[in-house]
Design an enzyme around this catalytic site. Structure first.
Site, PDB file in Angstrom:
ATOM      1  N   LYS A   1      42.237  42.692  30.584  1.00 49.67           N
ATOM      2  CA  LYS A   1      42.591  41.414  31.204  1.00 49.67           C
ATOM      3  C   LYS A   1      41.279  40.749  31.592  1.00 49.67           C
ATOM      4  CE  LYS A   1      45.514  39.395  34.752  1.00 49.67           C
ATOM      5  NZ  LYS A   1      44.567  38.364  35.109  1.00 49.67           N
TER       6      LYS A   1
ATOM      7  N   ARG B   1      42.227  30.566  30.755  1.00 51.41           N
ATOM      8  CA  ARG B   1      43.140  30.654  29.619  1.00 51.41           C
ATOM      9  C   ARG B   1      43.042  29.387  28.789  1.00 51.41           C
ATOM     10  NH1 ARG B   1      49.165  32.882  30.173  1.00 51.41           N
ATOM     11  NH2 ARG B   1      49.819  32.800  28.011  1.00 51.41           N
TER      12      ARG B   1
ATOM     13  N   ARG C   1      45.730  26.266  31.119  1.00 57.18           N
ATOM     14  CA  ARG C   1      46.973  26.919  31.522  1.00 57.18           C
ATOM     15  C   ARG C   1      47.969  25.888  32.026  1.00 57.18           C
ATOM     16  NH1 ARG C   1      49.386  28.757  35.884  1.00 57.18           N
ATOM     17  NH2 ARG C   1      50.386  30.787  35.917  1.00 57.18           N
TER      18      ARG C   1
ATOM     19  N   PHE D   1      44.070  36.572  22.309  1.00 59.11           N
ATOM     20  CA  PHE D   1      45.140  37.500  22.636  1.00 59.11           C
ATOM     21  C   PHE D   1      46.537  37.133  22.124  1.00 59.11           C
ATOM     22  CE2 PHE D   1      44.736  35.001  26.614  1.00 59.11           C
ATOM     23  CZ  PHE D   1      46.037  34.544  26.756  1.00 59.11           C
TER      24      PHE D   1
ATOM     25  N   ARG E   1      57.935  33.682  33.358  1.00 59.19           N
ATOM     26  CA  ARG E   1      57.283  34.890  33.843  1.00 59.19           C
ATOM     27  C   ARG E   1      58.291  36.018  33.674  1.00 59.19           C
ATOM     28  NH1 ARG E   1      53.022  35.358  36.855  1.00 59.19           N
ATOM     29  NH2 ARG E   1      53.036  33.254  37.654  1.00 59.19           N
TER      30      ARG E   1
ATOM     31  N   LYS F   1      50.962  42.774  34.305  1.00 62.45           N
ATOM     32  CA  LYS F   1      49.536  42.873  34.622  1.00 62.45           C
ATOM     33  C   LYS F   1      49.290  44.047  35.553  1.00 62.45           C
ATOM     34  CE  LYS F   1      50.181  39.008  37.736  1.00 62.45           C
ATOM     35  NZ  LYS F   1      50.006  37.582  37.898  1.00 62.45           N
TER      36      LYS F   1
HETATM   37  P1  ATP Z   1      49.701  33.822  36.520  1.00 56.52           P
HETATM   38  O1  ATP Z   1      49.054  33.284  35.284  1.00 56.52           O
HETATM   39  O2  ATP Z   1      50.378  35.132  36.276  1.00 56.52           O
HETATM   40  O3  ATP Z   1      50.517  32.845  37.261  1.00 56.52           O
HETATM   41  P2  ATP Z   1      47.076  33.895  37.465  1.00 56.52           P
HETATM   42  O4  ATP Z   1      46.759  32.552  36.925  1.00 56.52           O
HETATM   43  O5  ATP Z   1      46.464  34.320  38.754  1.00 56.52           O
HETATM   44  O6  ATP Z   1      48.598  34.117  37.585  1.00 56.52           O
HETATM   45  P3  ATP Z   1      47.052  36.401  36.433  1.00 56.52           P
HETATM   46  O7  ATP Z   1      48.436  36.630  36.869  1.00 56.52           O
HETATM   47  O8  ATP Z   1      45.982  37.105  37.173  1.00 56.52           O
HETATM   48  O9  ATP Z   1      46.702  34.888  36.358  1.00 56.52           O
HETATM   49  O10 ATP Z   1      47.032  36.830  34.925  1.00 56.52           O
HETATM   50  C1  ATP Z   1      47.519  36.106  33.857  1.00 56.52           C
HETATM   51  C2  ATP Z   1      46.346  35.515  33.109  1.00 56.52           C
HETATM   52  O11 ATP Z   1      45.486  36.529  32.596  1.00 56.52           O
HETATM   53  C3  ATP Z   1      46.735  34.791  31.868  1.00 56.52           C
HETATM   54  O12 ATP Z   1      47.204  33.517  32.166  1.00 56.52           O
HETATM   55  C4  ATP Z   1      45.453  34.757  31.071  1.00 56.52           C
HETATM   56  O13 ATP Z   1      44.680  33.644  31.435  1.00 56.52           O
HETATM   57  C5  ATP Z   1      44.710  35.974  31.559  1.00 56.52           C
HETATM   58  N1  ATP Z   1      44.441  36.989  30.522  1.00 56.52           N
HETATM   59  C6  ATP Z   1      43.275  37.657  30.389  1.00 56.52           C
HETATM   60  N2  ATP Z   1      43.328  38.539  29.383  1.00 56.52           N
HETATM   61  C7  ATP Z   1      44.563  38.445  28.835  1.00 56.52           C
HETATM   62  C8  ATP Z   1      45.218  39.114  27.760  1.00 56.52           C
HETATM   63  N3  ATP Z   1      44.625  40.068  27.048  1.00 56.52           N
HETATM   64  N4  ATP Z   1      46.493  38.743  27.501  1.00 56.52           N
HETATM   65  C9  ATP Z   1      47.116  37.783  28.216  1.00 56.52           C
HETATM   66  N5  ATP Z   1      46.538  37.117  29.237  1.00 56.52           N
HETATM   67  C10 ATP Z   1      45.277  37.441  29.559  1.00 56.52           C
END
Ligand code: ATP
Length: 587
Positions: free
Chosen positions: A252, A257, A272, A342, A419, A425
């Protein structure tokens, strides 16, 4: 359709506090809207004229709106400003001034939705030196023909203050009721929205072609797909159980994103939140042009800031330098990026969003030519708790936040806009500061790149284990060195270079250059984590794992006063790790 019909509904929506009532009002509006312009009406209710991902915005500064109102009402700008101090709202002020003017004008052309929309569109497109005057004149023209109530909403819309608070989901509810045949059809309608991010288009297709049209909705290059999001669990056991005993686990990465849409040479990047952020990453666009082999594709990647000298990943915050309007060239140089791919959602005519993840990942692998700065997200396929945990620790150690564990089941589709449990995660729930500095022994080095060519990019550092009289690696440090430090380093270390790993050094990592353990430097890290690749306190906390210091930074102090044997011991690192854990438990 008259704009006054819309304005009436806006007024009622503004007055209600109940979501159901709001939906009913919208249903009423959508039902009486002619189908040809339903997309426009939907955008207008959102205070826009296009879907969010289209960069065109009406964007009139309040100052200019006041100017236009002065023209239209025949009053001085200072009077209008005075009134605004009382109302605090351009809309209300416009309503007041147009109301007073109204008493003395007799001829007005009633405003149609079409005219309002087209005028807004012209305003959004006005560019070049005369743009401001054009916008003011266009707005003044509308206001001159507006009723007080219409003027209120026109002013609020053009200045970006409509704020009716109608959520996308409310519009989808209203659309399903008005044209889908009932709320039960909402899921279908929502999917169309999730893969197009375009409420107006969904409305138009539904109104004109009904559910049949909605079912045929396709992913289109250029229309961002609403991102799939992950649930969270905090142990590999739970994750594997939830994912049916097996998953594809990926690093991760801690970046931004990006959803890239490629059509030939043309590439658009969406964030995003589905904003077009192409301007911030010309270098990423260039990389994708080279490394995405398909003619047309929609792929997702995490864009990560990279240290130009060591090639190592930097924390997410450094991407903030890309947010600025000017100086992108400089930001690209100072904060270059790498892309970790990814997902693949569309490739050369094929919509992949309903394919299971293993198929999408395979397709992705077939169209990405990896290079130094474009890589597939590092992954393993596993059904083993221990392997998953070790992969997690490895990810953390390499500067990642943890893992994304993805379902491999036949139904592991890309759940656009949702979601769900198909992605889980796995991050550590805490972050704690390492407040004490440590003194570590330089046991090896890695060649630098870029600006650091010819010197070292990073040093391999070790703590001292007095029991075995060995030096056990605990981190790789490439940050905190000034240019002067760097220039001096090879000189300082020259006398300690040896052709192979020193017998007292315990390392699983292969350094480019090995040193006799003599030099001690002071380092401050972000936190201490378990590590499968560092040997410091191996097996002390957990079998097969050592400890590592994450995001280490050289403080600038060479501890010339210390011999290698005076360095921080592995026992002290264990203690710091436990203290850190205790702090987390207590907090
Ligand atoms: P969320 O997107 O779940 O609302 P957030 O913005 O804080 O919360 P996280 O929940 O920490 O993000 O994790 C999701 C994000 O992780 C994804 O939106 C993407 O940007 C990132 N990410 C990094 N590596 C990967 C991967 N291998 N596959 C999918 N997402 C990944």
């Amino acid at each position: 359709m008259l704009y006054s019909e819309i304005a009436d509904v806006y007024e009622k929506i503004e007055a209600t506090t109940k979501r159901l009532e709001m939906t009913d009002l919208l249903v009423g509006l959508l039902k009486k809207t002619p189908k040809e312009i339903i997309d426009k009406v939907v955008y207008l209710t959102q205070g826009r004229i296009y879907p969010e991902f289209v960069k065109l915005e009406i964007g009139v500064a309040e100052r200019l709106a006041i100017k236009a109102l002065a023209h239209a009402s025949g009053r001085r700008e200072s009077e209008i400003e005075e009134d605004m101090k009382k109302t605090g709202d351009v809309g209300e002020t416009a309503q007041n001034f147009i109301a007073r003017k109204r008493q003395i004008t007799f001829f007005q052309k009633p405003l149609t939705v079409q005219r309002v929309y087209e005028t807004f569109d012209k305003m959004a497109r006005a560019s070049g030196p005369g743009a401001i005057d054009t916008k003011v004149a266009l707005l003044a023209g509308l206001l001159a023909d507006a009723s007080p109530k219409e003027a209120k909403y026109i002013m609020r819309t053009v200045t970006g203050n409509l704020r009716l608070g109608i959520a996308d989901m409310t519009v989808l509810d209203a659309l399903s009721i008005a044209y889908g045949g009932g709320k039960e059809t909402r899921e279908l309608v929502e999917r169309a929205y999730n893969i197009s991010s375009d409420l107006g288009k969904v409305a138009k297709v539904l109104a004109e072609e009904g559910l049949e049209g909605i079912k045929k909705f396709k992913v289109v290059v250029g229309n961002p797909i609403r991102p799939m999001l992950a649930e969270r669990l905090s142990s590999p056991e739970e994750i594997l159980e939830k994912l049916g005993g097996k998953c594809i686990a990926e690093y991760k990465y801690d970046g931004e994103r990006i959803q890239a849409h490629k059509k030939g040479d043309e590439i658009t990047l969406f964030s995003r939140r589905l904003e077009d952020i192409s301007d911030q990453y010309p270098d990423a666009i260039e990389l994708l042009r080279k490394h995405v082999l398909a003619k047309e594709a929609i792929v997702e990647a995490e864009c990560v800031a990279i240290d130009p000298d060591t090639g190592e990943m930097r924390p997410f915050q450094e991407l903030m330098h890309r947010r600025r309007k000017y100086g992108i060239e400089k930001a690209m140089e100072e904060y270059p990026v790498s892309l970790f791919m990814f997902d693949a959602l569309y490739v050369d005519g094929k919509d992949l969003t309903l394919e299971p993840y293993p198929v999408r990942r395979k397709t992705l692998e077939s169209i990405i030519q990896e290079g130094e700065r474009v890589k597939l997200a590092k992954s393993i396929t596993t059904d083993n708790i221990k392997d998953l945990e070790n992969f997690f620790l490895e990810a953390i150690e390499n500067g990642c936040e943890g893992l994304m564990c993805k379902s491999t089941a036949p139904d592991s589709i890309y759940q656009a806009g949702a979601r769900g449990w198909l992605w889980i995660k796995y991050k550590r729930d805490y972050k704690s500061e390492m407040t004490d500095t440590v003194d570590l022994v330089v046991v090896g080095a890695f060649h630098g790149r870029g600006k650091r060519a010819g010197t070292y990019g990073a040093l391999l550092l070790a703590a001292y284990n007095p029991e075995n009289d060995t030096f056990e690696t605990v981190t790789k440090c490439g940050t905190g060195f000034t240019d002067e430090d760097l220039a001096k380093l090879p000189e300082i270390m020259k006398k300690h270079v040896i052709p192979h790993k020193h017998p007292r050094v315990n390392s699983l990592i292969e350094a480019d250059v090995w040193f006799e353990p003599k030099t001690v430097i002071e380092v401050l890290g972000a936190e201490i984590t378990l590590s499968p690749i560092h040997t410091c306190a191996m097996n002390a906390i957990r079998q097969g794992n050592g400890l590592a210091i994450r995001f280490p930074r050289f403080t600038g102090n060479y501890r010339l006063d210390k011999a290698a044997e005076d360095a921080t011991t592995t026992g002290e690192i264990v203690e710091m790790y436990q203290r850190q854990l205790k702090k987390i438990v207590e907090s």
